[in-house]
Motif scaffolding. Structure first.
Motif, mmCIF file in Angstrom:
data_model
loop_
_atom_site.group_PDB
_atom_site.id
_atom_site.type_symbol
_atom_site.label_atom_id
_atom_site.label_comp_id
_atom_site.label_asym_id
_atom_site.label_seq_id
_atom_site.Cartn_x
_atom_site.Cartn_y
_atom_site.Cartn_z
ATOM 1 N N ILE A 220 0.850 -1.181 0.000
ATOM 2 C CA ILE A 220 0.000 0.000 0.000
ATOM 3 C C ILE A 220 0.881 1.225 0.000
ATOM 4 C CG2 ILE A 220 -1.784 1.273 1.276
ATOM 5 C CD1 ILE A 220 -2.695 -1.385 2.420
ATOM 6 N N ALA A 221 0.528 2.262 -0.771
ATOM 7 C CA ALA A 221 1.329 3.480 -0.850
ATOM 8 C C ALA A 221 1.242 4.249 0.451
ATOM 9 C CB ALA A 221 0.828 4.345 -2.010
ATOM 10 N N ASN A 222 2.365 4.866 0.832
ATOM 11 C CA ASN A 222 2.375 5.604 2.108
ATOM 12 C C ASN A 222 1.486 6.843 2.027
ATOM 13 O OD1 ASN A 222 4.002 6.874 0.252
ATOM 14 N ND2 ASN A 222 5.555 7.502 1.727
ATOM 15 N N GLY A 223 0.621 6.988 3.051
ATOM 16 C CA GLY A 223 -0.235 8.166 3.130
ATOM 17 C C GLY A 223 -1.486 8.096 2.281
ATOM 18 N N GLU A 224 -1.468 7.314 1.218
ATOM 19 C CA GLU A 224 -2.623 7.179 0.329
ATOM 20 C C GLU A 224 -3.085 5.734 0.367
ATOM 21 O OE1 GLU A 224 -1.908 8.718 -3.565
ATOM 22 O OE2 GLU A 224 -1.045 10.593 -2.822
ATOM 23 N N LEU B 191 3.973 -0.963 -15.313
ATOM 24 C CA LEU B 191 3.855 -0.224 -14.059
ATOM 25 C C LEU B 191 3.487 -1.158 -12.901
ATOM 26 C CD1 LEU B 191 1.953 2.990 -15.243
ATOM 27 C CD2 LEU B 191 4.377 2.799 -14.663
ATOM 28 N N LYS B 192 2.679 -2.182 -13.197
ATOM 29 C CA LYS B 192 2.302 -3.164 -12.168
ATOM 30 C C LYS B 192 3.424 -4.171 -11.921
ATOM 31 C CE LYS B 192 -1.963 -4.872 -12.143
ATOM 32 N NZ LYS B 192 -2.717 -4.190 -11.080
ATOM 33 N N GLN B 193 4.434 -4.158 -12.814
ATOM 34 C CA GLN B 193 5.520 -5.146 -12.777
ATOM 35 C C GLN B 193 4.929 -6.554 -12.803
ATOM 36 O OE1 GLN B 193 8.481 -4.134 -9.732
ATOM 37 N NE2 GLN B 193 7.878 -1.976 -9.881
ATOM 38 N N SER B 194 4.058 -6.749 -13.785
ATOM 39 C CA SER B 194 3.311 -8.000 -13.901
ATOM 40 C C SER B 194 4.226 -9.189 -14.182
ATOM 41 C CB SER B 194 2.293 -7.868 -15.036
ATOM 42 O OG SER B 194 1.713 -9.122 -15.328
ATOM 43 N N PRO B 195 3.986 -10.319 -13.535
ATOM 44 C CA PRO B 195 4.777 -11.525 -13.820
ATOM 45 C C PRO B 195 4.466 -12.119 -15.190
ATOM 46 C CG PRO B 195 2.985 -12.030 -12.300
ATOM 47 C CD PRO B 195 2.982 -10.544 -12.475
ATOM 48 N N LYS C 32 1.586 -0.010 -7.262
ATOM 49 C CA LYS C 32 1.052 -1.054 -8.154
ATOM 50 C C LYS C 32 -0.476 -1.117 -8.111
ATOM 51 C CE LYS C 32 5.160 -3.970 -7.614
ATOM 52 N NZ LYS C 32 5.674 -5.253 -7.101
ATOM 53 N N ASP C 33 -1.048 -0.932 -6.927
ATOM 54 C CA ASP C 33 -2.499 -1.051 -6.792
ATOM 55 C C ASP C 33 -3.249 0.169 -7.321
ATOM 56 O OD1 ASP C 33 -2.431 -3.602 -5.637
ATOM 57 O OD2 ASP C 33 -1.951 -2.762 -3.676
#
Length: 626
Positions: free
Chosen positions: A154-158, A560-564, A203-204
């Motif tokens: 989870i992104a910090n603060g958001e 951007l998601k660094q998808s596998p 990523k999310d």
């Protein structure tokens, strides 16, 4: 209150006058016939009134004491049906001093009571389990498959909803996948904000279906009487040469601007202390000013604010009073706490009081989503909005801000509130959402739209739906269900599947069938349409440039998601692909190319990035010395 009573005057025999002698002249006969006809009508009216000589007055409310509009009411003795008014009031004629009456409203338990004509009747409806325990909303589902439940950070603060990326399915084992259609576009403009700040994107925060929604495409009108034009295309997959991409596009019917129904807009603007920054309340004020210019005289706009307290600063005002509306917008100022839950309740109440039957009734919530007073959990907000969606009022969420931006809450509100979701990061985006694409954003042509694709295992070995990834908590909820979305006028939905073909395959046989389901806005009738997706393969560099651009957008999202699931890729290959398809006259496509170039520098390996910064700094020092 809806008045349904009938009043009449009783006629006596002394009041009815007929001639003493018969008249034979045709003109005179006509004179005779007129009073006879009037007498007959009066007798019929008297009979009707005799059957409805009593009147039941009252109101229907929910458990919180809020009036419920558009409740369907059945009077048993006459088997007649009525509806409650905008504040829950009703008035019902009956031939009995007391009568059995039933109340029906979607999302509430049916209630049957005996009403008395001698008193004011108050009827309380209790929410059904669908409201008191709302089921979570799946974006996509593969029939009979148990979903994976991994997690992301989870992104910090958001806050962002943790997602589970869709995986490959064997067509022979799991031939069908269903997903909800919507017009949300928030993810792309939020991604742009991070990259322009030279920051990696959480990523999310990446929702590929919203990235695809974002870009305008060439519109193709449906056939007369149809709601959608559809087409499909098979081409190469730029990140996996062994696979193909199968596109399905749906173009929603476009309503002529002059034919749009009247609108009842209630803007709910967050003016709490957290909004006191240039990219928050001032940006929203600019957006509202631009939108007001498009209001018609038949449209009404109201503005409520919440920040410390909740209040109405502009009562419902006609679109022809633009100067009055502008003055209120200019007067908005930030300060105080954020009582979001109470504000949402009051905004729906105001919209309900001005409800336009057959019109476009909508609450537009503009906020950073940081609710800190009252119910603020996603679970509580989901329950509140599930209840409010029964009113027939749509919800649009406009997100702004950074640092404390609550994407997860606004996403829940929009999806549960029969609405849509956009993120405003700058003035051009505000203009795009509320001016250039106003009709797509705020005028719905179909509700509860979903698509179910069934793959032919003789042609397709494996397939994967790109985007439409589910929230982790939704997949963890065994009661989750697939619900459709709302599609705006003229909107184009693009779905992308990565497929592994069987070899050899029959080019004459269809690859898949797609069943589109939706319900019409006015009649609420469920409709289904079926399409065949044929093998019309074209190589990536000969296919229509719109499909090539959509492939690049999907690839950007996966990177951007660094998808596998990315096999062969690089930022250079993505930039090269974009250079073959970006329209030089399309501002948004040009902007994405520049965004990818910026992202390339952000996502460089650390060592390479250090070398680049050192080289750039050295070049700058040489220029200064020179």
């Amino acid at each position: 209150m809806m008045v349904l009573g009938v009043t009449s005057k009783k006629f006596t025999s002394s009041q009815r006058t007929l001639p003493d002698k018969p008249l034979t002249n045709p003109a005179k006969q006509e004179i005779i016939m007129k009073p006879r006809f009037i007498t007959l009508v009066c007798l019929l009216l008297f009979a009707l009134v005799a059957d409805a000589q009593y009147y039941f007055r009252g109101e229907v409310k929910d458990a919180a004491g809020v009036g419920l509009a558009l409740v369907r009411i059945r009077v048993h003795s006459s088997n007649s049906f009525y509806q409650s008014g905008s504040t829950g009031g009703f008035g019902l004629p009956s031939a009995k001093v007391s009568d059995t009456v039933s109340f029906f409203l979607h999302g509430y338990d049916e209630k049957t009571v005996v009403l008395s004509s001698n008193e004011f009747n108050t009827v309380e409806l209790k929410p059904s389990s669908a409201i008191s325990n709302p089921k979570r909303k799946l974006i996509s589902v593969t029939k009979d498959k148990v979903q994976e439940r991994n997690s992301f950070g989870i992104a910090n603060g958001e806050t962002y909803s943790e997602q589970i990326e869709n995986s490959f399915n064997y067509a022979a084992e799991y031939p069908s996948v269903g997903f909800a259609l919507n017009v949300d576009k928030a993810s792309y403009s939020n991604i742009r904000r991070f990259i322009n700040m030279k920051s990696a994107v959480p990523k999310d925060a990446v929702r590929i279906e919203e990235m695809l929604n974002y870009f305008p495409q060439r519109y193709k009108a449906p056939e007369l009487g149809k709601e959608f034009y559809t087409e499909s295309q098979l081409t190469d997959c730029p990140w996996n040469p062994m696979d193909r991409l199968l596109f399905l596009q749906l173009h929603a019917r476009k309503i002529n601007y002059d034919s749009l129904p009247p609108s009842n807009f209630v803007f709910l603007v967050d003016v709490s202390g957290s909004m006191d920054l240039p990219n928050r309340l001032p940006l929203l004020q600019t957006a509202l000013r631009m939108m007001v210019q498009n209001l018609r005289a038949i449209d009404t706009m109201a503005i409520m604010v919440y920040g410390g307290t909740v209040g109405t600063v502009l009562q419902p005002t006609g679109g022809n009073e633009k100067e009055k509306i502008m003055k209120v917008i200019d007067s908005l100022a930030a300060g105080g706490d954020t009582p979001g839950e109470a504000a949402i309740r009051q905004a729906y109440r105001l919209a309900q009081s001005q409800f336009i039957k057959g019109g476009n009734n909508r609450v537009i919530l503009a906020t950073d989503g940081d609710f800190n007073v009252g119910e603020s959990s996603e679970e509580a907000l989901m329950q509140l909005i599930t209840q409010k969606q029964q009113t027939g009022i749509y919800l649009t969420c406009l997100g702004v801000g950074m640092g404390n931006y609550k994407d997860s809450k606004l996403e829940v509100l929009a999806k549960k509130g029969n609405g849509n979701f956009a993120y405003l990061d700058n003035i051009p985006e505000a203009e795009k959402v509320l001016v250039k694409e106003l009709m797509q954003t705020l005028y719905v042509v179909v509700d509860d739209a979903y698509l179910n694709a069934s793959f032919n295992a003789r042609q397709i070995k494996k397939y994967r739906l790109i985007g439409f990834d589910n929230r982790k908590d939704v997949l963890a909820d065994s009661a989750s269900i697939l619900e459709g979305g709302e599609i705006g006028t003229g909107h184009i939905v693009t779905a992308v599947f990565e497929v592994e073909m069987n070899s050899p395959y029959n080019t004459e046989e269809e690859l898949a069938t797609a069943e589109l389901g939706y319900q019409t806005v006015n009649t609420k009738e469920k409709q289904t349409e079926t399409y065949r997706l044929t093998n019309n393969y074209k190589s990536l560099y000969t296919v229509d440039s719109n499909y090539r651009f959509s492939a690049a957008v999907a690839m950007f999202g996966l990177m951007l998601k660094q998808s596998p699931y990315l096999k062969v890729y690089s930022w250079e290959s993505l930039i090269n692909l974009l250079n073959t398809c970006v329209n030089s006259n399309d501002y948004w496509q040009q902007e994405m190319l520049q965004l990818v170039i910026k992202a390339k520098e952000i996502y460089k390996p650390v060592k390479e990035r250090r070398r680049w910064f050192t080289k750039k700094k050295k070049a700058k020092e040489e220029i200064i010395l020179f």
